[in-house]
Design a protein around this motif. Structure first.
Motif, short mmCIF file in Angstrom:
data_model
loop_
_atom_site.label_atom_id
_atom_site.label_comp_id
_atom_site.label_asym_id
_atom_site.label_seq_id
_atom_site.Cartn_x
_atom_site.Cartn_y
_atom_site.Cartn_z
N THR A 156 0.83 -1.21 0.00
CA THR A 156 0.00 0.00 0.00
C THR A 156 0.86 1.26 0.00
O THR A 156 0.60 2.22 -0.74
N LYS A 157 1.92 1.25 0.80
CA LYS A 157 2.84 2.39 0.87
C LYS A 157 3.54 2.62 -0.47
O LYS A 157 3.65 3.76 -0.96
N LYS A 158 4.00 1.54 -1.09
CA LYS A 158 4.72 1.66 -2.36
C LYS A 158 3.80 2.11 -3.49
O LYS A 158 4.22 2.84 -4.40
N GLU A 159 2.55 1.69 -3.44
CA GLU A 159 1.59 2.15 -4.46
C GLU A 159 1.41 3.66 -4.40
O GLU A 159 1.29 4.33 -5.43
N LYS A 160 1.38 4.21 -3.19
CA LYS A 160 1.26 5.66 -3.03
C LYS A 160 2.52 6.36 -3.50
O LYS A 160 2.46 7.40 -4.17
N GLU A 161 3.68 5.78 -3.16
CA GLU A 161 4.95 6.38 -3.55
C GLU A 161 5.12 6.40 -5.07
O GLU A 161 5.64 7.37 -5.64
N GLU A 162 4.68 5.33 -5.73
CA GLU A 162 4.83 5.25 -7.18
C GLU A 162 3.63 5.82 -7.93
O GLU A 162 3.58 5.81 -9.17
N ASP A 163 2.64 6.29 -7.13
CA ASP A 163 1.45 6.92 -7.70
C ASP A 163 0.77 6.01 -8.73
O ASP A 163 0.47 6.43 -9.86
N ILE A 164 0.57 4.75 -8.33
CA ILE A 164 -0.15 3.83 -9.21
C ILE A 164 -1.40 3.34 -8.50
O ILE A 164 -1.49 3.36 -7.27
N GLU A 165 -2.35 2.90 -9.28
CA GLU A 165 -3.59 2.40 -8.72
C GLU A 165 -3.45 0.94 -8.33
O GLU A 165 -2.61 0.21 -8.87
N LYS A 166 -4.29 0.53 -7.38
CA LYS A 166 -4.31 -0.87 -6.99
C LYS A 166 -4.65 -1.71 -8.22
O LYS A 166 -5.60 -1.44 -8.94
N GLY A 167 -3.85 -2.73 -8.47
CA GLY A 167 -4.06 -3.57 -9.65
C GLY A 167 -2.96 -3.43 -10.68
O GLY A 167 -2.82 -4.26 -11.57
N ILE A 217 1.21 -3.15 -11.62
CA ILE A 217 2.39 -3.86 -11.13
C ILE A 217 3.41 -2.86 -10.58
O ILE A 217 3.81 -1.92 -11.26
N LEU A 218 3.82 -3.08 -9.34
CA LEU A 218 4.84 -2.25 -8.72
C LEU A 218 6.21 -2.52 -9.34
O LEU A 218 6.52 -3.66 -9.71
N SER A 219 7.04 -1.49 -9.39
CA SER A 219 8.39 -1.68 -9.92
C SER A 219 9.23 -2.57 -9.00
O SER A 219 10.20 -3.20 -9.43
N CYS A 220 8.85 -2.63 -7.71
CA CYS A 220 9.61 -3.41 -6.73
C CYS A 220 8.95 -4.76 -6.43
O CYS A 220 9.25 -5.39 -5.41
N ALA A 221 8.08 -5.22 -7.32
CA ALA A 221 7.37 -6.48 -7.08
C ALA A 221 8.33 -7.65 -6.88
O ALA A 221 8.11 -8.52 -6.03
#
Length: 432
Positions: free
Chosen positions: A281-292, A294-298
């Protein structure tokens, strides 16, 4: 008796004990003896004909419909398996009524395929073995209902099977491991460690207090939306985590190992899942992406959670080994740790456990990945072992019921807790 069966049996006698024999249509696992030493004889006209005992195993405890036909020497005469993985991947998890419907749609075909491959008719079976506990109620019900019809139609004995006991003993098909041995069962629905003293004789040292390791890996994969990852579209959650972890850096995230101040052999994974959820949840906010998305740090998250799960399992297993050796529950030399269940297919977790067994002088034994997940073969094998010992065989199954929840062995986890064994330092570092 078919000539091909006799020919294969003779070849196995010549090649010796413990060999894996293959012919064009059968994969045969030889256990400890040639089938001719185990077969029973019956009169056929004026000659004595060999009549090996043969078991049909049926598995429907969760989301796999499996069946296998096996003889008393551990030869797989025929098997079939229908996996529901693709359906449940689309829905994000196992939905019990969907699993039930798919079992009903496929159970007749799966059993018939196993019988056809074996060239054994139901009338030639010595018994039918079916999982009745534990598992999803709706799934267990399908297998038991179909079994009861077969038992009535062909008047065969019934061997009810405990799903976890079957997982625990599958390794004896392939390795001549003797009792007692330590067994670790890790899957999407279970996590427990026990001493196996016999076919139906287990001492439970510890178990998960909340979630199972396979469950947390699946949930983290869903939260990371790994099904949308181009490399993971056909993988289960656990497979996706293992795959991406190879490319990640587990040191990027400091996850707290569960139950560090509890000196017993129980497991807990719910707190770890909460930690990971907060990080995502924290990383999604930092990367400004929506839930769903793919995070860059996955990859790094996958590596961190996999290592923490593996480390937690390894530490509890290490304590179990020390407890057993202190109390004479395992041989001081040449002891064995058997690891089975779906999560046992994870190579990182296996290598972590190998560090523990190397340090404690134990052998690490795992069934091949195909036999770690749910299948009819392990049910048939458990039936064969019970048939050999003459235990758990019902000639009148009237009143038999499935049990979604079932105890596993005699619980001595309290004694493990009382021992409060502190672990010596052991570096659990795995090089990919």
């Amino acid at each position: 008796m078919s000539s091909s069966f006799l020919s294969l049996s003779r070849r196995s006698c010549r090649h010796g004990v413990g060999m894996t024999m293959l012919n064009s249509d059968r994969c045969c696992y030889w256990n400890l003896k040639c089938p001719f030493a185990l077969g029973s004889y019956r009169a056929a006209g004026s000659q004595a004909a060999l009549q090996p005992q043969i078991v049909l195993g049926i598995e429907t405890s969760c989301d796999d419909t499996g069946a296998a036909v096996m003889d008393e020497a551990g030869r797989i005469l025929g098997e079939s398996l229908h996996s529901q993985k693709e359906v449940h991947l689309k829905t994000g998890g196992i939905i019990p009524p969907v699993a039930q419907r798919l079992h009903k749609e496929n159970i007749h075909r799966v059993i018939q395929e196993a019988l056809d491959m074996s060239r054994i008719s139901p009338s030639e079976l010595s018994a039918i073995a079916t999982t009745i506990k534990p598992g999803l109620a709706l799934s267990l019900g399908v297998g038991l209902e179909y079994t009861l019809k077969l038992l009535k139609q062909y008047n065969k004995p019934f061997i009810p099977i405990h799903h976890m006991e079957a997982h625990a003993l599958t390794v004896r098909m392939i390795h001549p491991v003797q009792f007692p041995f330590l067994v670790l069962l890790v899957s999407g629905g279970h996590c427990l460690i026990a001493v196996a003293n016999g076919i139906s004789d287990f001492l439970l040292l510890g178990q998960s207090l909340d979630e199972a390791p396979g469950d947390i890996l699946d949930k983290v994969a869903r939260r990371l939306t790994l099904i949308e990852h181009p490399e993971c579209t056909t993988m289960s959650g656990g497979q996706a985590i293992e795959h991406l972890a190879k490319q990640g850096d587990r040191m990027k995230f400091n996850l707290k190992s569960p139950m560090g101040q509890h000196f017993d052999c129980n497991f807990s994974f719910a707190g770890l899942r909460n930690q990971v959820t907060q990080i995502i949840t924290k990383k999604e906010k930092e990367e400004d992406i929506e839930k769903g998305q793919i995070l860059s740090c996955a990859n790094d998250i996958a590596a961190a959670v996999q290592h923490t799960v593996a480390s937690h399992i390894a530490k509890r297993t290490h304590r179990a080994i020390l407890f057993c050796k202190m109390n004479g529950l395992l041989p001081q030399n040449n002891g064995a740790l058997v690891v089975s269940g779906g999560v046992a297919s994870n190579q990182y977790i296996r290598r972590t456990l190998q560090i523990v067994t190397d340090a404690t002088g134990m052998a690490l034994l795992c069934p091949p990945p195909k036999l770690c997940t749910d299948n009819g073969v392990m049910i048939a094998w458990n039936g064969i072992e019970k048939l050999r010992e003459g235990i758990g065989i019902l000639h009148n199954p009237e009143g038999i019921c499935y049990e979604p929840k079932a105890a596993f062995g005699a619980d001595i986890s309290g004694k493990v807790k009382e021992a409060a064994i502190k672990l010596p330092h052991l570096k659990l570092k795995i090089r990919e």
